[in-house]
Motif scaffolding. Structure first.
Motif, PDB file in Angstrom:
ATOM      1  N   LEU A  12       0.876  -1.168   0.000  1.00  0.00           N
ATOM      2  CA  LEU A  12       0.000   0.000   0.000  1.00  0.00           C
ATOM      3  C   LEU A  12       0.911   1.216   0.000  1.00  0.00           C
ATOM      4  CD1 LEU A  12      -2.764   1.374   0.235  1.00  0.00           C
ATOM      5  CD2 LEU A  12      -2.525   1.216   2.727  1.00  0.00           C
ATOM      6  N   HIS A  13       0.817   2.015  -1.040  1.00  0.00           N
ATOM      7  CA  HIS A  13       1.615   3.231  -1.176  1.00  0.00           C
ATOM      8  C   HIS A  13       0.764   4.399  -0.693  1.00  0.00           C
ATOM      9  CE1 HIS A  13       4.614   1.219  -3.795  1.00  0.00           C
ATOM     10  NE2 HIS A  13       3.560   0.519  -4.179  1.00  0.00           N
ATOM     11  N   LEU A  14       1.246   5.106   0.312  1.00  0.00           N
ATOM     12  CA  LEU A  14       0.558   6.299   0.817  1.00  0.00           C
ATOM     13  C   LEU A  14       1.204   7.513   0.168  1.00  0.00           C
ATOM     14  CD1 LEU A  14       0.403   5.381   4.613  1.00  0.00           C
ATOM     15  CD2 LEU A  14      -1.319   4.963   2.843  1.00  0.00           C
ATOM     16  N   LEU A  15       0.474   8.153  -0.708  1.00  0.00           N
ATOM     17  CA  LEU A  15       0.995   9.314  -1.431  1.00  0.00           C
ATOM     18  C   LEU A  15       0.441  10.568  -0.778  1.00  0.00           C
ATOM     19  CD1 LEU A  15       2.608  10.505  -3.735  1.00  0.00           C
ATOM     20  CD2 LEU A  15       0.704  10.028  -5.263  1.00  0.00           C
ATOM     21  N   ALA A  16       1.307  11.262  -0.018  1.00  0.00           N
ATOM     22  CA  ALA A  16       0.871  12.421   0.757  1.00  0.00           C
ATOM     23  C   ALA A  16       1.364  13.736   0.174  1.00  0.00           C
ATOM     24  CB  ALA A  16       1.354  12.296   2.202  1.00  0.00           C
ATOM     25  N   GLY A  17       2.206  13.694  -0.829  1.00  0.00           N
ATOM     26  CA  GLY A  17       2.760  14.916  -1.401  1.00  0.00           C
ATOM     27  C   GLY A  17       2.061  15.322  -2.679  1.00  0.00           C
ATOM     28  N   ALA A  18       1.965  16.628  -2.892  1.00  0.00           N
ATOM     29  CA  ALA A  18       1.319  17.145  -4.096  1.00  0.00           C
ATOM     30  C   ALA A  18       2.315  17.394  -5.226  1.00  0.00           C
ATOM     31  CB  ALA A  18       0.573  18.434  -3.774  1.00  0.00           C
ATOM     32  N   ASP A  34      -0.612  -3.835  -6.213  1.00  0.00           N
ATOM     33  CA  ASP A  34      -0.418  -2.812  -5.187  1.00  0.00           C
ATOM     34  C   ASP A  34      -1.613  -1.860  -5.197  1.00  0.00           C
ATOM     35  OD1 ASP A  34       2.068  -3.898  -4.680  1.00  0.00           O
ATOM     36  OD2 ASP A  34       3.203  -2.203  -5.477  1.00  0.00           O
ATOM     37  N   ALA A  35      -1.666  -1.016  -4.198  1.00  0.00           N
ATOM     38  CA  ALA A  35      -2.688   0.029  -4.130  1.00  0.00           C
ATOM     39  C   ALA A  35      -2.019   1.339  -3.733  1.00  0.00           C
ATOM     40  CB  ALA A  35      -3.765  -0.336  -3.117  1.00  0.00           C
ATOM     41  N   VAL A  36      -2.571   2.425  -4.236  1.00  0.00           N
ATOM     42  CA  VAL A  36      -2.097   3.759  -3.892  1.00  0.00           C
ATOM     43  C   VAL A  36      -3.248   4.481  -3.205  1.00  0.00           C
ATOM     44  CG1 VAL A  36      -1.254   5.969  -4.769  1.00  0.00           C
ATOM     45  CG2 VAL A  36      -0.514   3.834  -5.856  1.00  0.00           C
ATOM     46  N   LEU A  37      -2.970   5.012  -2.026  1.00  0.00           N
ATOM     47  CA  LEU A  37      -3.954   5.798  -1.290  1.00  0.00           C
ATOM     48  C   LEU A  37      -3.451   7.227  -1.213  1.00  0.00           C
ATOM     49  CD1 LEU A  37      -6.506   6.129   0.429  1.00  0.00           C
ATOM     50  CD2 LEU A  37      -5.167   5.375   2.412  1.00  0.00           C
ATOM     51  N   LEU A  38      -4.194   8.136  -1.831  1.00  0.00           N
ATOM     52  CA  LEU A  38      -3.861   9.558  -1.803  1.00  0.00           C
ATOM     53  C   LEU A  38      -4.404  10.148  -0.508  1.00  0.00           C
ATOM     54  CD1 LEU A  38      -4.913  10.337  -5.467  1.00  0.00           C
ATOM     55  CD2 LEU A  38      -2.624   9.847  -4.626  1.00  0.00           C
ATOM     56  N   ILE A  39      -3.499  10.725   0.268  1.00  0.00           N
ATOM     57  CA  ILE A  39      -3.881  11.313   1.550  1.00  0.00           C
ATOM     58  C   ILE A  39      -3.333  12.728   1.644  1.00  0.00           C
ATOM     59  CG2 ILE A  39      -4.015   9.082   2.724  1.00  0.00           C
ATOM     60  CD1 ILE A  39      -1.282   9.686   3.986  1.00  0.00           C
ATOM     61  N   ASP A  40      -3.898  13.501   2.546  1.00  0.00           N
ATOM     62  CA  ASP A  40      -3.460  14.870   2.785  1.00  0.00           C
ATOM     63  C   ASP A  40      -3.373  15.621   1.446  1.00  0.00           C
ATOM     64  OD1 ASP A  40      -2.769  16.943   4.534  1.00  0.00           O
ATOM     65  OD2 ASP A  40      -0.643  16.522   4.376  1.00  0.00           O
ATOM     66  N   ALA A  41      -2.292  16.349   1.194  1.00  0.00           N
ATOM     67  CA  ALA A  41      -2.157  17.113  -0.054  1.00  0.00           C
ATOM     68  C   ALA A  41      -1.994  16.206  -1.264  1.00  0.00           C
ATOM     69  CB  ALA A  41      -0.971  18.064   0.045  1.00  0.00           C
ATOM     70  N   ARG A  95      -4.396  -3.524   6.433  1.00  0.00           N
ATOM     71  CA  ARG A  95      -4.389  -4.955   6.757  1.00  0.00           C
ATOM     72  C   ARG A  95      -4.300  -5.827   5.504  1.00  0.00           C
ATOM     73  NH1 ARG A  95      -8.186  -2.996  10.307  1.00  0.00           N
ATOM     74  NH2 ARG A  95      -9.912  -3.700   9.005  1.00  0.00           N
ATOM     75  N   GLU A  96      -4.818  -5.358   4.384  1.00  0.00           N
ATOM     76  CA  GLU A  96      -4.855  -6.149   3.155  1.00  0.00           C
ATOM     77  C   GLU A  96      -3.500  -6.264   2.466  1.00  0.00           C
ATOM     78  OE1 GLU A  96      -7.830  -4.532   0.516  1.00  0.00           O
ATOM     79  OE2 GLU A  96      -9.310  -4.496   2.127  1.00  0.00           O
ATOM     80  N   HIS A  97      -2.575  -5.399   2.792  1.00  0.00           N
ATOM     81  CA  HIS A  97      -1.286  -5.380   2.105  1.00  0.00           C
ATOM     82  C   HIS A  97      -0.150  -5.769   3.052  1.00  0.00           C
ATOM     83  CE1 HIS A  97      -3.003  -3.741  -1.543  1.00  0.00           C
ATOM     84  NE2 HIS A  97      -3.786  -3.036  -0.748  1.00  0.00           N
ATOM     85  N   ASP A  98       0.828  -6.437   2.475  1.00  0.00           N
ATOM     86  CA  ASP A  98       1.953  -6.932   3.263  1.00  0.00           C
ATOM     87  C   ASP A  98       2.883  -5.817   3.718  1.00  0.00           C
ATOM     88  OD1 ASP A  98       1.392  -9.843   2.830  1.00  0.00           O
ATOM     89  OD2 ASP A  98       1.650  -9.202   0.745  1.00  0.00           O
ATOM     90  N   HIS A  99       2.990  -4.783   2.908  1.00  0.00           N
ATOM     91  CA  HIS A  99       3.905  -3.678   3.183  1.00  0.00           C
ATOM     92  C   HIS A  99       3.195  -2.349   2.955  1.00  0.00           C
ATOM     93  CE1 HIS A  99       7.258  -6.445   3.336  1.00  0.00           C
ATOM     94  NE2 HIS A  99       6.822  -6.986   2.210  1.00  0.00           N
ATOM     95  N   CYS A 100       3.756  -1.311   3.541  1.00  0.00           N
ATOM     96  CA  CYS A 100       3.233   0.043   3.358  1.00  0.00           C
ATOM     97  C   CYS A 100       4.415   0.982   3.179  1.00  0.00           C
ATOM     98  CB  CYS A 100       2.413   0.434   4.591  1.00  0.00           C
ATOM     99  SG  CYS A 100       1.664   2.059   4.450  1.00  0.00           S
ATOM    100  N   HIS A 101       4.304   1.873   2.193  1.00  0.00           N
ATOM    101  CA  HIS A 101       5.384   2.819   1.924  1.00  0.00           C
ATOM    102  C   HIS A 101       4.777   4.213   1.744  1.00  0.00           C
ATOM    103  CE1 HIS A 101       9.578   3.498   0.727  1.00  0.00           C
ATOM    104  NE2 HIS A 101       9.061   4.512   0.056  1.00  0.00           N
ATOM    105  N   SER A 102       5.406   5.214   2.316  1.00  0.00           N
ATOM    106  CA  SER A 102       4.901   6.591   2.229  1.00  0.00           C
ATOM    107  C   SER A 102       5.746   7.409   1.276  1.00  0.00           C
ATOM    108  CB  SER A 102       4.931   7.257   3.603  1.00  0.00           C
ATOM    109  OG  SER A 102       4.083   6.587   4.490  1.00  0.00           O
ATOM    110  N   TRP A 103       5.069   8.248   0.502  1.00  0.00           N
ATOM    111  CA  TRP A 103       5.720   9.170  -0.433  1.00  0.00           C
ATOM    112  C   TRP A 103       5.246  10.572  -0.122  1.00  0.00           C
ATOM    113  CZ3 TRP A 103       9.119   6.471  -3.255  1.00  0.00           C
ATOM    114  CH2 TRP A 103       8.893   5.121  -3.452  1.00  0.00           C
ATOM    115  N   THR A 104       6.195  11.496   0.080  1.00  0.00           N
ATOM    116  CA  THR A 104       5.813  12.879   0.372  1.00  0.00           C
ATOM    117  C   THR A 104       6.510  13.829  -0.565  1.00  0.00           C
ATOM    118  OG1 THR A 104       7.566  13.068   2.014  1.00  0.00           O
ATOM    119  CG2 THR A 104       5.382  12.459   2.795  1.00  0.00           C
TER     120      THR A 104
END
Length: 104
Positions: A12-18, A34-41, A95-104
């Motif tokens: 699960l890739h958490l993309l927090a940067g604009a 994989d999945a990408v979740l856009l959060i914050d900006a 919970r559905e993904h084995d790993h999580c990575h954040s991008w800002t």
């Protein structure tokens, strides 16, 4: 793992940067399943062309609903290639993904 077994690890890739750097870095590491979740900006990435290309790679694209509202994008959400999720679904994605990575 047995010989010939396929590695089905997902992230699960958490993309927090604009900014374009965050999107480019995320895009370079995202794989089918994989999945990408856009959060914050990061939800502002939906305004940029090419987000549908991320989906065409086999990644699922989500956005945090309250961040969509906070950035005034609620009226345009239907034209975006992302599924809005709430906090409960966010937890489920983790919970559905084995790993999580954040991008800002």
């Amino acid at each position: 793992m047995t010989a010939g077994a396929v590695d089905k690890v997902s992230c699960l890739h958490l993309l927090a940067g604009a900014g374009p750097e965050a999107l480019d870095a995320c895009r370079s590491q995202c794989r089918a399943g994989d999945a990408v979740l856009l959060i914050d900006a990061g939800v502002l990435q939906l305004l940029k062309p090419g987000m549908d290309k991320l989906v065409s790679t086999g990644c699922r694209l989500y956005c945090l609903g309250h961040d969509i509202e906070a950035h005034g994008l609620s009226a345009a959400i239907e034209s975006f290639p992302a599924e809005p999720v709430n906090d409960s679904r966010f937890s489920g994605l983790l919970r559905e993904h084995d790993h999580c990575h954040s991008w800002t």
